[in-house]
Design an enzyme around this catalytic site. Structure first.
Site, short mmCIF file in Angstrom:
data_model
loop_
_atom_site.label_atom_id
_atom_site.label_comp_id
_atom_site.label_asym_id
_atom_site.label_seq_id
_atom_site.Cartn_x
_atom_site.Cartn_y
_atom_site.Cartn_z
CG ASP A 108 15.85 26.91 11.29
OD1 ASP A 108 16.82 26.21 10.97
OD2 ASP A 108 15.95 28.12 11.49
CG HIS A 126 13.11 31.29 13.74
ND1 HIS A 126 13.18 31.29 12.36
CD2 HIS A 126 13.81 30.17 14.14
CE1 HIS A 126 13.89 30.25 11.94
NE2 HIS A 126 14.28 29.56 13.00
#
Length: 284
Positions: A55, A259
């Site tokens: 991320d 994620h």
């Protein structure tokens, strides 16, 4: 990585954990982060290193490799692909309406998201970690599955619609969760949110490197159920990334993974990393 013979360093980024937390919003630009990476290498007398990031860590790794390829030997990016600066500042095209606004816009006003997230830090972390994981269920555009990185209700905030899991997923132990809670209790959420508040500033700064390709060796990976894949055009960006990243060795979609790939599928992530590092034959 250490057991395989590599020197592994896992620093907290500025604003997180035990690292310094500048109060100024502008102190959290992407190039402040690049400077921190280079400063860490200098402090430890390390000539160059492979950066691994998920991320925001991926965004930092891409920018470091673009700006300082002399110090970055390779990049393992997870989740966020490499993207050239958009034609306009990001805040100008993030969606919003009378009922809701995109989560990056929700984060812009100082104190609002901090108040929501810090009211019950354990609840915040449980909800966000679960909702962005594979365990939360399939992720299809428009399917209505709660997504922490999408539109935020102006009335209910980001956390309101997210489920609070009755049982933690197998990859998140209670001990790990409490470590996260202790870290965010000490640091608060101001620093992490300030990264988002620098999106337009980053856009202005990154234009200086527009068109400059990533030449260092790269491996990219993303969970097949990563919430980022629900963003329109994301799969096309990933598929076309080699034009701007000629050093890309491969892109890997990790099965049964959302994620948080390093937490959700650590063995697969480690296998991919070890294979990639083994290809960089000059590594110690």
């Amino acid at each position: 990585m250490a057991e395989a013979g590599y020197r592994a360093i896992a620093p907290d980024l500025r604003g997180y954990g035990g690292t310094a937390r500048p109060q100024e919003q502008e102190a959290y630009s992407i190039y402040d982060g690049v400077g921190d990476v280079i400063g860490l290498l200098d402090a430890l007398a390390i000539e160059d290193a492979v950066l691994v990031g998920n991320d925001w860590g991926s965004t930092l790794a891409w920018s470091a490799a673009q700006a300082r390829p002399d110090r970055i030997r390779g990049v393992a990016a997870i989740g966020v692909p490499f993207m050239d600066p958009a034609p306009l500042p990001p805040s100008s095209f993030f969606p919003q309406n009378e009922e809701a606004l995109f989560y990056t816009l929700y984060f812009q006003q100082q104190g609002v998201a901090e108040a929501e997230f810090e009211a019950d830090i354990a609840l915040t972390l449980r909800k966000i970690l679960f909702a962005a994981s594979f365990d939360a269920g399939p992720r299809l555009p428009g399917d209505g599955t709660p997504n922490p990185f999408s539109m935020v209700s102006r009335q209910d905030g980001l956390l309101g619609p997210l489920p609070d899991p009755a049982v933690l997923p197998s990859w998140l132990s209670e001990a790990d969760l409490q470590n996260y809670v202790a870290a965010f209790t000490a640091s608060g959420f101001m620093g992490p949110l300030n990264y988002y508040r620098n999106l337009d500033a980053n856009w202005r700064l990154q234009r200086a490197f527009s068109g400059r390709r990533i030449e260092v060796p790269v491996v990219y990976m993303i969970g097949q159920q990563d919430v980022g894949l629900s963003i329109p055009g994301m799969r096309e960006i990933i598929a076309g990334m080699r034009d701007s990243v000629p050093g890309l060795r491969r892109s890997v979609f990790i099965e049964e993974c959302g994620h948080w790939a390093p937490q959700e599928q650590p063995e697969q992530v480690n296998d991919i990393l070890l294979e990639f590092l083994g290809e960089l034959t000059d590594l110690p």
